[in-house]
Design an enzyme around this catalytic site. Structure first.
Site, PDB file in Angstrom:
ATOM      1  N   HIS A 224       0.811  -1.226   0.000  1.00  0.00           N
ATOM      2  CA  HIS A 224       0.000   0.000   0.000  1.00  0.00           C
ATOM      3  C   HIS A 224       0.843   1.275   0.000  1.00  0.00           C
ATOM      4  O   HIS A 224       0.300   2.367   0.062  1.00  0.00           O
ATOM      5  CB  HIS A 224      -0.936  -0.009   1.221  1.00  0.00           C
ATOM      6  N   LYS A 226       3.078   4.442  -1.271  1.00  0.00           N
ATOM      7  CA  LYS A 226       3.176   5.315  -2.442  1.00  0.00           C
ATOM      8  C   LYS A 226       4.460   6.117  -2.291  1.00  0.00           C
ATOM      9  O   LYS A 226       4.523   7.063  -1.502  1.00  0.00           O
ATOM     10  CB  LYS A 226       1.988   6.273  -2.544  1.00  0.00           C
ATOM     11  N   ASP A 231      17.277   9.735  -7.953  1.00  0.00           N
ATOM     12  CA  ASP A 231      18.707  10.021  -7.740  1.00  0.00           C
ATOM     13  C   ASP A 231      19.095  10.022  -6.265  1.00  0.00           C
ATOM     14  O   ASP A 231      20.030  10.739  -5.872  1.00  0.00           O
ATOM     15  CB  ASP A 231      19.079  11.359  -8.387  1.00  0.00           C
ATOM     16  N   HIS A 404      -9.183  11.471   0.424  1.00  0.00           N
ATOM     17  CA  HIS A 404      -8.312  10.305   0.539  1.00  0.00           C
ATOM     18  C   HIS A 404      -7.036  10.614   1.322  1.00  0.00           C
ATOM     19  O   HIS A 404      -6.208   9.736   1.553  1.00  0.00           O
ATOM     20  CB  HIS A 404      -7.960   9.803  -0.875  1.00  0.00           C
ATOM     21  N   LYS A 406      -4.415  11.157   4.218  1.00  0.00           N
ATOM     22  CA  LYS A 406      -4.176  10.611   5.554  1.00  0.00           C
ATOM     23  C   LYS A 406      -3.189  11.544   6.255  1.00  0.00           C
ATOM     24  O   LYS A 406      -2.011  11.609   5.892  1.00  0.00           O
ATOM     25  CB  LYS A 406      -3.576   9.199   5.471  1.00  0.00           C
ATOM     26  N   ASP A 411      -0.908  19.847  17.918  1.00  0.00           N
ATOM     27  CA  ASP A 411      -0.468  21.133  18.481  1.00  0.00           C
ATOM     28  C   ASP A 411       0.245  22.023  17.474  1.00  0.00           C
ATOM     29  O   ASP A 411       1.113  22.823  17.838  1.00  0.00           O
ATOM     30  CB  ASP A 411       0.437  20.895  19.693  1.00  0.00           C
TER      31      ASP A 411
END
Length: 486
Positions: A224, A226, A231, A404, A406, A411
């Site tokens: 899952h 991404k 380089d 979508h 996350k 604080d």
């Protein structure tokens, strides 16, 4: 003859109950959470045959013997690489803000590496910005490009990224692409796979789905992450898959997906590189460690650079790490806690931590999509609303498509951005990655993004929620029962 049939019947019944007893014993030995164990036991006793097949297929995070062995043997070389990196003491942060200190200590103690300083971070809040920035960086790449995505869906700007990657490979840049088998099924059925491989790109189908392997490993355990690495110096990660929202799931009825990605320069790209190296070795058996780090990988001084740590989950990485990190971050909150997630099915510990934060005076906000592409998760998440609202938590329902992103902001200083949903699958099963950033300016950027989400959301009214229809309450509780298995 009757004796023979009676013997066969006895053996069948005995074997049947022996199988149920064996699976029951296995569930109890695994010492899983009580709600999860009870849910599995009830399914097995109510629907024995279906329950046993389901548990053997999806009940345990079994990676498979071959991958598990690769995960075990890769660590000596990985540990040596990390020890070499630790010799560059000037890139590691030794001081942290009060709110971030506990979390960074947890990450260092469990993952064996401290957070790195001197990084440049840029938030990209639209798919067009992400794609265009990615294409520019690919066009400028000189040595290597590594990518891993859960979903690569052809169409629109995603095809432009594919073309730029093919062009980079043809001019001599070493390119590797790892895509999840289930998430990227459309891609693997498209001509792009052959085109990329013909151009010299290493394309790997991670955690391949096959009925022949259903009892050899858990089929719903997914890659899952991404991540893009260029380089060994530029990195991307966040919630966005390699998809153009205008061409992706248009018939789902939830609108276009809204995501967030972070583009990074500096030593954090080197540290994330070792995560990609481990994933590649687990999947292919080939060891390709990042180049030996040198002393010039921190171009930004402490005053102008961000302090960043990564948290990776999955086989080969510390168990329960992301769950522990989220709990640590929530309990560190003193004034404000804001969270965004498309799938909200928290563990009992996370739910308790969120409610406790609100009850001790922290301003807690959770932003979730009003319409979800998963009916199961959509209904299961509602079972938690009453307890959250009673504790004073503000629940915002995003109405401008499927949110979508996350993210967690504590604080205004401590930020978590990555691929982790607040559900059981992300917390316990999938290969995930999250960035932890200790920086007030980056926190302000996250706050601006979350404020924009809130402006496009509707605040859930506690009084109206208590007056919802009785049948809705029944459906919520029904799906809540299955929440430990989602």
């Amino acid at each position: 003859m009757n004796t023979f049939y009676n013997l066969i019947k006895f053996l069948f019944i005995f074997g049947y109950w022996l199988m149920i007893a064996g699976v029951t014993l296995r569930i109890l030995i695994k010492r899983r959470t009580v709600p999860s164990a009870m849910a599995w036991l009830l399914i097995i006793y109510i629907l024995p045959l279906v329950g046993i097949i389901a548990y053997l297929s999806f009940g345990e995070p079994h990676l498979g013997k071959r991958r598990a062995e690769r995960a075990r043997i890769m660590w000596p070389a990985t540990e040596k690489w990390l020890n070499d990196l630790k010799q560059l003491r000037h890139i590691f942060a030794t001081e942290h803000s009060d709110v971030a200190r506990s979390l960074f200590q947890l990450c260092q103690n469990r993952q064996g590496i401290a957070g790195v300083k001197g990084n440049q971070l840029q938030l990209l809040t639209s798919s067009d910005d992400v794609m265009q920035a990615l294409i520019r960086d690919i066009q400028l790449a000189r040595h290597n490009i590594e990518m891993v995505f859960y979903i690569w869906h052809p169409g629109g700007l995603a095809d432009d990224v594919a073309e730029s990657l093919i062009a980079a490979s043809r001019r001599g840049v070493y390119c590797r692409l790892m895509l999840d088998s289930a998430g990227s099924i459309t891609f693997f059925r498209s001509p792009w796979v052959g085109m990329m491989r013909n151009a010299g790109i290493d394309v790997v189908e991670a955690l391949q789905v096959s009925l022949l392997r259903v009892f050899l490993r858990r089929m719903d355990l997914r890659q899952h992450r991404k991540v893009v690495l260029i380089d060994n110096y530029i990195a991307y990660t966040g919630s966005m898959n390699l998809v153009d929202p205008r061409y992706f799931k248009q018939d789902a009825g939830v609108g276009q997906w809204t995501d967030l990605m972070a583009r990074m320069k500096g030593p954090v790209a080197t540290t994330i590189g070792i995560v990609y190296s481990c994933d590649w070795e687990i999947e292919t058996g080939k060891r390709i460690l990042p180049p030996p780090p040198d002393g010039n990988i921190m171009p930004f001084e402490q005053g102008s650079g961000h302090t960043v740590q990564f948290i990776a989950s999955g086989f080969g990485f510390p168990e329960n790490m992301i769950h522990q990190a989220l709990l640590t971050a929530i309990y560190s909150a003193r004034e404000q806690l804001s969270m965004t997630t498309p799938y909200f099915v928290p563990s009992d510990d996370l739910l308790h931590a969120i409610c406790t934060a609100s009850l001790r005076g922290v301003e807690v906000s959770i932003i979730i999509p009003r319409h979800n592409d998963s009916m199961l998760v959509s209904w299961a998440s509602r079972a938690f609303f009453s307890e959250l609202l009673d504790a004073g938590v503000k629940i915002y329902q995003f109405e401008d498509g499927l949110l979508h992103t996350k993210s967690v902001l504590v604080d205004g200083q401590l930020s978590l951005v990555g691929t982790v949903n607040l559900d059981m699958r992300s917390l316990w099963l999938n290969f995930e990655i999250t960035l932890v950033v200790d920086d007030a300016s980056f926190g302000n950027d996250i706050a601006c993004v979350q404020d924009d989400y809130i402006a496009r959301s509707c605040l859930l009214d506690a009084n109206r929620w208590t007056k919802r229809a009785w049948w809705q309450r029944i459906v919520e509780r029904l799906f809540y029962f299955f929440s430990p298995l989602l």
